[in-house]
Design an enzyme around this catalytic site. Structure first.
Site, PDB file in Angstrom:
ATOM      1  N   ASP A  35       2.611   0.189  -5.292  1.00 54.09           N
ATOM      2  CA  ASP A  35       1.268  -0.374  -5.156  1.00 54.09           C
ATOM      3  C   ASP A  35       1.258  -1.869  -5.446  1.00 54.09           C
ATOM      4  O   ASP A  35       1.746  -2.315  -6.496  1.00 54.09           O
ATOM      5  CB  ASP A  35       0.305   0.345  -6.096  1.00 54.09           C
ATOM      6  CG  ASP A  35       0.149   1.818  -5.750  1.00 54.09           C
ATOM      7  OD1 ASP A  35      -0.957   2.224  -5.389  1.00 54.09           O
ATOM      8  OD2 ASP A  35       1.157   2.560  -5.842  1.00 54.09           O
TER       9      ASP A  35
ATOM     10  N   ASP B 247       8.681  -1.253  -6.747  1.00 50.56           N
ATOM     11  CA  ASP B 247       7.384  -0.696  -7.093  1.00 50.56           C
ATOM     12  C   ASP B 247       6.630  -0.493  -5.775  1.00 50.56           C
ATOM     13  O   ASP B 247       6.957  -1.110  -4.764  1.00 50.56           O
ATOM     14  CB  ASP B 247       6.648  -1.680  -8.006  1.00 50.56           C
ATOM     15  CG  ASP B 247       5.184  -1.342  -8.184  1.00 50.56           C
ATOM     16  OD1 ASP B 247       4.881  -0.196  -8.565  1.00 50.56           O
ATOM     17  OD2 ASP B 247       4.344  -2.219  -7.916  1.00 50.56           O
TER      18      ASP B 247
ATOM     19  N   SER C  55       7.397   4.598  -8.579  1.00 48.84           N
ATOM     20  CA  SER C  55       6.001   4.183  -8.640  1.00 48.84           C
ATOM     21  C   SER C  55       5.197   4.958  -9.666  1.00 48.84           C
ATOM     22  O   SER C  55       5.413   6.158  -9.870  1.00 48.84           O
ATOM     23  CB  SER C  55       5.366   4.379  -7.251  1.00 48.84           C
ATOM     24  OG  SER C  55       3.977   4.160  -7.281  1.00 48.84           O
TER      25      SER C  55
END
Length: 244
Positions: A38, A36, A126
């Site tokens: 963020d 991922d 993402s």
């Protein structure tokens, strides 16, 4: 892969817990690692920082937090709501977020390098935006990246997301599909993949792979992951692996 009962967490060292596996593992037994972006690979939630330029950070960040904790079940709609609030932000303001606010989380570059050296392919998948993921892909030499495309007209964000060839929004289901398709592309089993994330939209991909890793994650994610890293850098994952 050696296993222990899923309900028997093992604390290897402070703030590093594993369940369902028995270290040491061999990194070369894995073929893919999926990150991922963020709050996992990087230190910020990009949508929140872009919203700051529009004077709406608190409003957007509240939606982000609820989505990451799993309190909002429709991730796509939550992202559309947040992106709509970004209307009018300039491309230069987005660039400033990348230049001035985005930092790799500790140990990110080291973990990516170790995985690449062991022969793993590296995927960045993402619910964030291509402006950031594509630059991180090039910066770190990642093999694959998938995220959402913000619409820009006249140098400003329109508040909309542009559909891409694979679909409209990269939500939890698309993250899982992307990981599985990447496994198929490189010719490995999902059990030979690692997935690292922090929010509820990472749970589907984490549940599809052999080794799921929660990094400074929301409680629901931490509870379901095989590995939970609560402090330190992403490269603490390497503590699970013996010498190849």
């Amino acid at each position: 892969m050696p296993t222990i009962p899923n309900d028997s967490p093992l604390e290897l060292s402070p703030d590093l817990t594993v369940r369902g596996i028995r270290p040491p593992l061999r990194l070369r037994d894995f073929k893919l690692i999926a990150f991922d972006m963020d709050s996992t690979l990087i230190n910020i939630e990009c949508v929140d920082e872009i919203a700051d330029a529009a004077g709406r950070k608190a409003e957007v960040a509240a939606i982000t937090e609820a989505a990451m904790r799993g309190e909002i079940t429709d991730y796509k709609e939550s992202l559309r709501q947040r992106v709509a609030l970004l209307k009018g932000v300039t491309e230069e303001q987005v660039a400033q977020v990348y230049r001035n606010r985005l930092r790799l989380n500790p140990g990110a570059a080291e973990l990516v390098l170790a995985c690449k050296s062991a022969g793993l392919k590296v995927l960045l998948v993402s619910g964030g935006f291509t402006y950031f993921s594509d630059r991180l892909r090039d910066r770190l030499g990642l093999d694959f990246a998938r995220s959402n495309l913000l619409e820009v007209e006249g140098g400003q964000l329109t508040g909309r997301i542009v559909p891409q060839s694979w679909g409209d929004i990269c939500d939890g289901a698309m993250k899982r599909e992307t990981v599985l398709r990447t496994c198929s592309l490189i010719g490995c089993s999902p059990t030979q993949a690692i997935a690292m994330g922090d929010g509820a939209n990472d749970l589907e991909m984490m549940g599809a792979v052999g080794l799921s890793v929660a990094y400074r994650a929301k409680p629901r994610v931490r509870e379901q992951a095989k590995v939970a890293i609560d402090m330190g850098g992403l490269d603490r994952l390497l503590e699970l692996f013996g010498a190849d």
